[in-house]
Design an enzyme around this catalytic site. Structure first.
Site, PDB file in Angstrom:
ATOM      1  N   GLY A 156       0.826  -1.205   0.000  1.00  0.00           N
ATOM      2  CA  GLY A 156       0.000   0.000   0.000  1.00  0.00           C
ATOM      3  C   GLY A 156       0.855   1.247   0.000  1.00  0.00           C
TER       4      GLY A 156
ATOM      5  N   GLY B 153      -0.658   4.509  -0.297  1.00  0.00           N
ATOM      6  CA  GLY B 153      -1.647   5.583  -0.254  1.00  0.00           C
ATOM      7  C   GLY B 153      -1.411   6.528   0.891  1.00  0.00           C
TER       8      GLY B 153
ATOM      9  N   LEU C  40     -10.423  -4.998   3.308  1.00  0.00           N
ATOM     10  CA  LEU C  40     -10.333  -6.156   4.191  1.00  0.00           C
ATOM     11  C   LEU C  40      -9.851  -7.394   3.455  1.00  0.00           C
ATOM     12  CD1 LEU C  40     -10.853  -7.292   7.004  1.00  0.00           C
ATOM     13  CD2 LEU C  40     -13.244  -7.602   6.367  1.00  0.00           C
TER      14      LEU C  40
ATOM     15  N   ARG D  51      -6.101  -7.425   3.114  1.00  0.00           N
ATOM     16  CA  ARG D  51      -5.484  -7.591   4.432  1.00  0.00           C
ATOM     17  C   ARG D  51      -5.487  -9.055   4.858  1.00  0.00           C
ATOM     18  NH1 ARG D  51      -6.880  -3.314   8.478  1.00  0.00           N
ATOM     19  NH2 ARG D  51      -6.483  -1.367   7.431  1.00  0.00           N
TER      20      ARG D  51
ATOM     21  N   CYS E 236     -36.584  -4.335  -0.051  1.00  0.00           N
ATOM     22  CA  CYS E 236     -37.904  -3.686  -0.061  1.00  0.00           C
ATOM     23  C   CYS E 236     -37.833  -2.302   0.585  1.00  0.00           C
ATOM     24  CB  CYS E 236     -38.929  -4.565   0.646  1.00  0.00           C
ATOM     25  SG  CYS E 236     -38.521  -4.969   2.342  1.00  0.00           S
TER      26      CYS E 236
END
Length: 622
Positions: free
Chosen positions: A19, A21, A114, A117, A168
């Site tokens: 990662g 970021g 997730l 990970r 619904c």
């Protein structure tokens, strides 16, 4: 250990970062300035404009380029002696296997989902490489250390299930703005711009509505003689007018509810107020050259709440712009929070629907945060967490395991501390990942297919990518690139067979062995037959039970038939659901952050990972 040995441990360490970021940028900078000599970075993302306010290694000129590669080049400018190897790739690619992980002394995670990970956790367990996990959301953050045989693994405690809503509620009886956003994003946007063959509950079924007001799927099809303006107005009247009329025809639904008001374009925008001029591309570009309706309509403030007429204009023009400028993309689009035109369309659609149901309208800024599951990142939190990651990594490299800590960054002081260290916990002996404890799968073996089990349970909930399924000594399913064509065809046939009708029948009492060789993970599923399931509470038609009283969840919805999941994401790591309600995480002075029980109030849709009531029963590792 003295400073010389610490410096030596840092100097000879080979580190894998996953990662690049918000956390990753700060982490790479801190590693370089701390004296680390060799770092490998994996990140599949490219730089977007929205990253620039907190990912400080990137600039406007880098937009569209690989995060991992640009991060490397940026750091080399101020620490030229460090060796950084970037990979613009997915960490789940086959190249990043157990052997690849074994070459590193420690793995540092700065991921935002997730699934990845869990994949990294399993590879670290198989390779016996320590993992330092991290995450942030707003002012909250955490760093945890996972060492095989010494601490719990990342998956020793289940993660909370995201907020889901029965379909619904979304299609017929919304009561919150988030219901309208989910409808606009997952139903309307998907129906208009996504895969036309995908099942979609956009239109309300009604046995009582007359044919004149009951919409049908062919309304979505654009006639050969319809220009973009005519088509946009037709869609407006059907989804906000006739569709709500169809809902009103179900009288039983509204006995104890306020009735919505159908919205037709003629009532909102008189003919003279509807803009009939074509769209000039130069009038629909933002500063970063992305398509947008707002400049065309003279709107500039994303935090301003538009009225019904303004939302109607945005809806019409956004739909026209998709048809005129992005026609080749229609049929393949999915909602993206960084797609300005998509955000404008969803905001306008959600607000028009909210107006019909008496729900307060929201700004584009708020709607984007909900639709994109955003808790807005704070750069300072990322920097603090990155520093804590490096501190724990150094302890691991020195084998100073007794001083390793899980550390939580808090928004408000607890015991006069904003950083709360907690001793790591020992492994959960019932964890199916690191302890291979059998799980119980309750399923109707006479109606469910093998495909149902593979897709809903093995892939979605157990997180396996290339699973192999065995019943006793019989291999009933396998996936991989090296399989013979006959085997692939045979397994494909098995997928659509009822469990009880498989070559090796799966019935109550059967034990399935499921294995993913790439993750080097094996687990066993004890099968228990049950005839009936609650469609609302158990939408998958099966329940996976593990080491806790509640069903195992991977944090994702596994049903498309009965519920709409509020797609959870992780701002820079901590799991959150979509509706950001301003809820504060309060800590009792006698509790650690993990001891705080999940808030089950349906009005609070903010959910934090690692917030488990079970944790207070565990023994701290000394």
């Amino acid at each position: 250990m003295d400073s010389d040995s610490k410096a030596e441990a840092i100097k000879r360490a080979k580190v894998l970062m996953v990662g690049a970021g918000g956390i990753g940028c700060e982490l790479l900078k801190t590693l370089a300035l701390s004296g680390f000599q060799e770092v490998h970075i994996i990140d599949m993302d490219t730089i977007e404009v929205s990253n620039l306010n907190r990912q400080f290694l990137f600039r406007q000129s880098h937009v569209g380029q690989s995060k991992a590669k640009v991060a490397r080049d940026a750091v080399l400018k101020f620490v030229p002696q460090i060796k950084i190897t970037p990979y613009h790739a997915n960490v789940k690619d086959p190249d990043f296997n157990v052997e690849f992980f074994k070459q590193f002394n420690v793995v540092l995670n700065g991921l935002d989902n997730l699934d990845a990970r869990r994949h990294v956790n399993r590879l670290c367990l198989a390779a016996e490489v320590p993992l330092v996990e991290s995450g942030t959301t707003g002012f909250l953050g955490q760093v945890t250390v996972h060492i095989k045989g010494r601490t719990e693994c990342y998956e020793c405690q289940p993660k909370p299930t995201p907020k889901t809503y029965p379909v619904c509620t979304i299609t017929s009886t919304p009561s919150k703005f988030i219901h309208c956003v989910v409808w606009a994003k997952d139903l309307l946007f998907a129906k208009l711009f996504g895969d036309k063959n995908q099942e979609n509950d956009l239109f309300v079924p009604s046995n009582n509505a007359s044919d004149s007001v009951k919409p049908t799927d062919n309304i979505i099809e654009r006639g050969s003689d319809e220009d973009p303006e005519q088509y946009s107005r037709k869609i407006y009247d059907y989804v906000f007018g006739y569709n709500i009329q169809a809902a009103l025809a179900n009288e039983e639904t509204w006995k104890n509810r306020s009735q919505p008001k159908p919205t037709f374009l003629r009532d909102v925008l008189p003919e003279k107020d509807i803009l009939h001029n074509g769209i000039l591309e130069s009038n629909c570009l933002t500063d970063d050259l992305s398509l947008s309706v707002m400049p065309f309509l003279g709107m500039s403030n994303p935090q301003e709440v538009w009225n019904l007429a303004e939302n109607s204009r945005v809806f019409l023009k956004a739909l026209q712009l998709f048809l005129e400028k992005r026609e080749k993309d229609i049929g393949n689009l999915t909602f993206d929070k960084d797609d300005q035109l998509a955000v404008e369309f969803v905001t306008a659609a959600a607000n028009i629907r909210a107006s019909s149901f008496g729900i307060p309208l929201h700004s584009l800024f708020d709607a984007k945060g909900i639709a994109g599951n955003i808790v807005h990142a704070v750069a300072t939190t990322n920097a603090i967490i990155a520093g804590l990651i490096v501190i724990e990594a150094i302890k691991v490299l020195q084998a100073d395991f007794q001083n390793c800590r899980m550390t939580y960054c808090l928004e408000h002081p607890s015991r006069k501390m904003l950083l709360m260290p907690v001793e790591p916990y020992e492994a959960n002996k019932s964890c199916y990942v690191c302890s291979e404890t059998p799980l119980l799968l309750v399923v109707n073996t006479r109606t469910s297919t093998l495909r149902d089990v593979v897709e809903k349970i093995i892939k979605n909930k157990l997180g396996m990518n290339l699973p192999m399924v065995m019943q006793g000594t019989t291999l009933i399913y396998e996936v991989g690139d090296d399989l013979e064509e006959d085997a692939v065809a045979n397994y494909a046939l098995n997928l659509d067979k009822i469990l009880a009708d498989l070559p090796a029948p799966v019935t109550s009492g059967t034990i399935l062995t499921v294995e993913d060789f790439r993750q080097e993970l094996k687990c066993h599923l004890n099968i228990k037959h049950r005839d009936d399931f609650d469609e609302e509470k158990e939408p998958d038609g099966m329940v996976l039970l593990g080491w806790t009283d509640r069903a195992i969840s991977n944090g994702q919805s596994t049903s498309t038939d009965h519920q709409v999941a509020v797609g959870s994401t992780e701002s820079e790591g901590i799991k959150v659901a979509t509706e950001v309600s301003g809820m504060k995480r309060e800590l009792n002075n006698s509790k650690t952050p993990q001891d705080v029980e999940d808030d089950n109030d349906e009005d609070d849709d903010l959910v934090l990972l690692d917030n488990h009531s079970e944790t207070n029963k565990k023994q701290r590792l000394h």
